[in-house]
Scaffold this active site. Structure first.
Site, PDB file in Angstrom:
ATOM      1  N   HIS A 193       0.832  -1.208   0.000  1.00 13.95           N
ATOM      2  CA  HIS A 193       0.000   0.000   0.000  1.00 13.95           C
ATOM      3  C   HIS A 193       0.865   1.255   0.000  1.00 13.95           C
ATOM      4  O   HIS A 193       2.026   1.239   0.413  1.00 13.95           O
ATOM      5  CB  HIS A 193      -0.956   0.014   1.202  1.00 13.95           C
ATOM      6  CG  HIS A 193      -0.244   0.056   2.522  1.00 13.95           C
ATOM      7  ND1 HIS A 193       0.316   1.217   3.035  1.00 13.95           N
ATOM      8  CD2 HIS A 193       0.006  -0.916   3.421  1.00 13.95           C
ATOM      9  CE1 HIS A 193       0.882   0.951   4.201  1.00 13.95           C
ATOM     10  NE2 HIS A 193       0.713  -0.343   4.460  1.00 13.95           N
ATOM     11  N   GLU A 247      -2.785  -8.149   6.943  1.00 18.05           N
ATOM     12  CA  GLU A 247      -1.453  -7.845   7.496  1.00 18.05           C
ATOM     13  C   GLU A 247      -1.284  -8.504   8.864  1.00 18.05           C
ATOM     14  O   GLU A 247      -2.243  -8.968   9.467  1.00 18.05           O
ATOM     15  CB  GLU A 247      -1.310  -6.310   7.608  1.00 18.05           C
ATOM     16  CG  GLU A 247      -0.165  -5.755   8.434  1.00 18.05           C
ATOM     17  CD  GLU A 247       1.231  -6.025   7.905  1.00 18.05           C
ATOM     18  OE1 GLU A 247       1.538  -7.163   7.533  1.00 18.05           O
ATOM     19  OE2 GLU A 247       2.050  -5.092   7.910  1.00 18.05           O
TER      20      GLU A 247
END
Length: 190
Positions: free
Chosen positions: A8, A76
């Site tokens: 990201h 994550e």
């Protein structure tokens, strides 16, 4: 089959050095520019399918790259009660080995989080389902996070050397006959 693994873009938490795993922070202005840049670099690839972490920063990254095409979720590392705390303070707890980028020794379970090896195993399970769901000639985008993507890709490419992914960087990985090969790393140019 080709995989494009993207970390990201930079978030507000990244900019002020706060720990973020399952807690979330939106992309910063710099992060949005990074993703817009890497998106332009990825235009040469026909992306057939896309998967992303369900966290906002990854979804926002995927949406910029794909211009709002549909994506499916992955996650994550959970840093537990240390989420949102200064990364400098977390480092002082010595939870991660000083050489974790090499030995992948990162265990946040004592702090209500996860061990990175458990996260890598979950990523392997998800990847196996993705491989079974795709054709050999498809290109698959997977948007995720620094720690989990790094550990996961390191487990796919144990003989290849690469650095921890910068925000909004893309790793192009070829998959053929059960083998993975790093083809290229793209970094956003600002």
């Amino acid at each position: 089959m080709r995989f494009i693994f993207v970390r990201h873009g930079k978030t507000h938490f990244n900019e002020i050095n706060l720990t973020q795993g399952w807690c979330d922070s939106p992309l910063s202005k710099v992060g949005i520019k990074q993703v817009e840049n890497i998106s332009k670099q990825l235009e040469q690839y026909q992306i057939d399918k896309a998967y992303t972490s369900p966290l906002g920063r990854a979804v926002q990254t995927a949406n910029i790259i794909l211009s709002k095409k549909e994506v499916e979720p992955i996650k994550e590392v959970n840093f537990g009660i240390l989420e949102g705390i200064s990364t400098e303070l977390v480092r002082k707890l010595n939870i991660e080995s000083p050489d974790w980028l090499e030995d992948l020794d990162m265990d946040y379970r004592p702090y209500e989080g996860e061990d990175i090896h458990d996260v890598i195993s979950k990523h392997h399970e998800a990847l196996q389902e993705i491989i079974e769901d795709c054709n050999d000639n498809e290109t698959v985008l997977i948007v995720g996070h620094g720690c989990s993507l790094y550990g996961f890709i390191k487990s796919l490419l144990p003989q290849q050397s690469f650095k921890f992914p910068n925000n909004a960087s893309a790793m192009i990985v070829d998959y053929s006959n059960g083998n993975f090969k790093l083809e290229q790393i793209l970094d956003p140019i600002l």
